[in-house]
Design a protein around this motif. Sequence first.
Motif, PDB file in Angstrom:
ATOM      1  N   LYS A 184       0.795  -1.227   0.000  1.00 32.93           N
ATOM      2  CA  LYS A 184       0.000   0.000   0.000  1.00 32.93           C
ATOM      3  C   LYS A 184       0.828   1.279   0.000  1.00 32.93           C
ATOM      4  CE  LYS A 184      -3.925  -1.946   2.635  1.00 32.93           C
ATOM      5  NZ  LYS A 184      -4.757  -1.752   3.866  1.00 32.93           N
ATOM      6  N   VAL A 185       2.147   1.155  -0.104  1.00 34.42           N
ATOM      7  CA  VAL A 185       3.024   2.316   0.088  1.00 34.42           C
ATOM      8  C   VAL A 185       3.767   2.660  -1.205  1.00 34.42           C
ATOM      9  CG1 VAL A 185       5.024   3.206   1.360  1.00 34.42           C
ATOM     10  CG2 VAL A 185       3.323   1.786   2.541  1.00 34.42           C
ATOM     11  N   SER A 186       3.962   3.951  -1.435  1.00 39.09           N
ATOM     12  CA  SER A 186       4.816   4.410  -2.530  1.00 39.09           C
ATOM     13  C   SER A 186       5.900   5.314  -1.944  1.00 39.09           C
ATOM     14  CB  SER A 186       4.002   5.179  -3.574  1.00 39.09           C
ATOM     15  OG  SER A 186       4.827   5.569  -4.658  1.00 39.09           O
ATOM     16  N   ILE A 187       7.115   5.176  -2.454  1.00 41.28           N
ATOM     17  CA  ILE A 187       8.228   5.999  -1.994  1.00 41.28           C
ATOM     18  C   ILE A 187       8.953   6.581  -3.204  1.00 41.28           C
ATOM     19  CG2 ILE A 187       8.543   4.708   0.151  1.00 41.28           C
ATOM     20  CD1 ILE A 187      10.912   3.267  -1.141  1.00 41.28           C
ATOM     21  N   PRO A 188       9.663   7.703  -3.028  1.00 39.47           N
ATOM     22  CA  PRO A 188      10.380   8.295  -4.160  1.00 39.47           C
ATOM     23  C   PRO A 188      11.502   7.389  -4.635  1.00 39.47           C
ATOM     24  CG  PRO A 188      10.957   9.408  -2.102  1.00 39.47           C
ATOM     25  CD  PRO A 188       9.806   8.507  -1.794  1.00 39.47           C
ATOM     26  N   ASP A 189      11.674   7.308  -5.948  1.00 43.29           N
ATOM     27  CA  ASP A 189      12.752   6.496  -6.496  1.00 43.29           C
ATOM     28  C   ASP A 189      14.099   7.061  -6.079  1.00 43.29           C
ATOM     29  OD1 ASP A 189      13.255   4.197  -8.449  1.00 43.29           O
ATOM     30  OD2 ASP A 189      14.593   5.760  -9.208  1.00 43.29           O
ATOM     31  N   ILE A 190      15.101   6.212  -6.020  1.00 39.83           N
ATOM     32  CA  ILE A 190      16.432   6.595  -5.565  1.00 39.83           C
ATOM     33  C   ILE A 190      17.023   7.736  -6.389  1.00 39.83           C
ATOM     34  CG2 ILE A 190      17.496   4.798  -6.994  1.00 39.83           C
ATOM     35  CD1 ILE A 190      18.802   5.997  -3.562  1.00 39.83           C
ATOM     36  N   THR A 191      16.621   7.859  -7.656  1.00 39.95           N
ATOM     37  CA  THR A 191      17.193   8.883  -8.535  1.00 39.95           C
ATOM     38  C   THR A 191      16.502  10.242  -8.420  1.00 39.95           C
ATOM     39  OG1 THR A 191      15.756   8.215 -10.357  1.00 39.95           O
ATOM     40  CG2 THR A 191      17.927   7.165 -10.238  1.00 39.95           C
ATOM     41  N   THR A 192      15.456  10.339  -7.604  1.00 42.37           N
ATOM     42  CA  THR A 192      14.729  11.599  -7.456  1.00 42.37           C
ATOM     43  C   THR A 192      15.347  12.439  -6.342  1.00 42.37           C
ATOM     44  OG1 THR A 192      13.143  10.695  -5.870  1.00 42.37           O
ATOM     45  CG2 THR A 192      12.598  10.490  -8.222  1.00 42.37           C
ATOM     46  N   THR A 193      14.817  13.649  -6.190  1.00 42.45           N
ATOM     47  CA  THR A 193      15.341  14.574  -5.182  1.00 42.45           C
ATOM     48  C   THR A 193      15.424  13.948  -3.803  1.00 42.45           C
ATOM     49  OG1 THR A 193      14.513  16.505  -6.381  1.00 42.45           O
ATOM     50  CG2 THR A 193      14.935  16.780  -4.025  1.00 42.45           C
ATOM     51  N   PHE A 194      14.343  13.278  -3.394  1.00 39.44           N
ATOM     52  CA  PHE A 194      14.305  12.739  -2.036  1.00 39.44           C
ATOM     53  C   PHE A 194      14.520  11.227  -1.963  1.00 39.44           C
ATOM     54  CE2 PHE A 194      12.072  16.776  -0.935  1.00 39.44           C
ATOM     55  CZ  PHE A 194      12.958  17.170   0.061  1.00 39.44           C
ATOM     56  N   GLY A 195      14.918  10.602  -3.077  1.00 38.60           N
ATOM     57  CA  GLY A 195      15.240   9.184  -3.029  1.00 38.60           C
ATOM     58  C   GLY A 195      16.324   8.862  -2.015  1.00 38.60           C
ATOM     59  N   PRO A 196      17.456   9.582  -2.022  1.00 36.76           N
ATOM     60  CA  PRO A 196      18.496   9.306  -1.028  1.00 36.76           C
ATOM     61  C   PRO A 196      18.035   9.509   0.412  1.00 36.76           C
ATOM     62  CG  PRO A 196      19.413  10.526  -2.873  1.00 36.76           C
ATOM     63  CD  PRO A 196      17.918  10.512  -3.071  1.00 36.76           C
TER      64      PRO A 196
ATOM     65  N   VAL B 117       5.680   8.594   0.888  1.00 30.44           N
ATOM     66  CA  VAL B 117       6.657   9.585   1.347  1.00 30.44           C
ATOM     67  C   VAL B 117       6.793  10.621   0.247  1.00 30.44           C
ATOM     68  CG1 VAL B 117       9.060   9.972   2.016  1.00 30.44           C
ATOM     69  CG2 VAL B 117       7.887   7.877   2.733  1.00 30.44           C
ATOM     70  N   VAL B 118       6.718  11.906   0.617  1.00 27.72           N
ATOM     71  CA  VAL B 118       6.682  12.943  -0.421  1.00 27.72           C
ATOM     72  C   VAL B 118       7.301  14.227   0.089  1.00 27.72           C
ATOM     73  CG1 VAL B 118       4.423  13.868   0.219  1.00 27.72           C
ATOM     74  CG2 VAL B 118       5.173  13.986  -2.171  1.00 27.72           C
ATOM     75  N   GLY B 119       7.849  15.013  -0.848  1.00 21.37           N
ATOM     76  CA  GLY B 119       8.332  16.345  -0.519  1.00 21.37           C
ATOM     77  C   GLY B 119       7.173  17.284  -0.271  1.00 21.37           C
ATOM     78  N   ASP B 120       7.332  18.199   0.682  1.00 19.77           N
ATOM     79  CA  ASP B 120       6.205  19.056   1.066  1.00 19.77           C
ATOM     80  C   ASP B 120       5.722  19.972  -0.055  1.00 19.77           C
ATOM     81  OD1 ASP B 120       8.229  21.020   1.076  1.00 19.77           O
ATOM     82  OD2 ASP B 120       8.381  21.049   3.259  1.00 19.77           O
ATOM     83  N   PHE B 121       6.566  20.247  -1.054  1.00 20.05           N
ATOM     84  CA  PHE B 121       6.150  21.114  -2.154  1.00 20.05           C
ATOM     85  C   PHE B 121       4.980  20.524  -2.940  1.00 20.05           C
ATOM     86  CE2 PHE B 121       9.770  18.496  -3.454  1.00 20.05           C
ATOM     87  CZ  PHE B 121       9.263  17.812  -4.534  1.00 20.05           C
ATOM     88  N   ALA B 122       4.799  19.198  -2.876  1.00 22.35           N
ATOM     89  CA  ALA B 122       3.734  18.545  -3.649  1.00 22.35           C
ATOM     90  C   ALA B 122       2.478  18.266  -2.825  1.00 22.35           C
ATOM     91  CB  ALA B 122       4.252  17.229  -4.233  1.00 22.35           C
TER      92      ALA B 122
END
Length: 353
Positions: free
Chosen positions: A168-180, A236-241
């Motif tokens: 049920k969870v989605s997380i940012p890919d490693i290559t995105t801003t917040f992946g690391p 998990v998401v950046g607050d800008f979105a």
Amino acid sequence: MKKKLGLVSLTLVTASVLAACGGGSDKTASKEKPKTLVISTFGLEEDKMQEDVFKPFEKKYNVNIVLETGTSSERLTKLKSNPNSTVDVIELSQSNAADGVSAGLFEKVDTSKVPNMENLIDSAKELSADGSGPAYTLNSIGIVYNKKTAGKEIKEWDDLWDSSLKGKVSIPDITTTFGPAMLYVANNHKNTEAKTINGKTAFEGITGLAPNVVKTYSKSSDLANMFQSGEIAAAVVGDFAVPIITGSNPDVAYIVPASGTYANFNTININKNSKNKDLAYKYINWRLSQEVQEKTAVSLNEAPTNKKVVLNEETAKNKTYGDVAKRTNKVDSNLVNKNLASWINQWNRILNN
């Protein structure tokens, strides 16, 4: 920017008639042709960017802005492959900007040409101390979740590992801003005493989270559809979105764990091969101005880096500002860039096979 041909034609005809009647002015006749500035930027909320950032700048400085949009890593890779590209200024995440600086892609910033840099918050000033491009906003990550379908209240990062969230969870890919940053979260899940990231421990945490991850994402704007369709219950998401995601679904809430979060500065750099450096400097100063940052704090959910900007309680909501800013931790961009190739391989074996 797009111009309407009919309006341009009408203007030319009118000018010709006035000139023939002796009504034209030297000022009109001698008006300079607009210069072109190519800006590489994120493709988020482009309509609002046009209204609050680009169009007023075009009008003030007699400029036509041409945009290149995409993720931060995509656009940096493109510039690396073609340093003689027509891009003049590029807006990037902190780690991608550090990578570009290491690769020698950018002009060393002359602060005398960007007077608004004097008004930056201390942490943003520190980021530019070596001549790197300044930060125009600060953002961080939190958790968005559907209060009806998540099956439980989510308060902390560790809750993402709960078995009730399987698939049920989605997380940012490693290559995105917040992946690391996800590696930091996973690292601390395994070792709460950690002061820095340990790759082995971090990937043990990611392995434990994998059963709950139904998808990694590259564009945070995709999460709104994923929540709407019921494909995910938490992300998990950046607050800008956050406004894009929560605005389309009243059951979706955003929280920043009390234990802390991880921050990222978005920065602006000048392509060292730009032919429009004076205009690029003007754009950077514009982006850092109190006038613009007061607008983008509302329309784009951007936390200001200009310390003259003061946000009220409603505007400060869901931003890396005030109490949330005090709880942010740094992601070591140089460490990330040094290990990223290896980390991408490990990440893909665990999550994307």
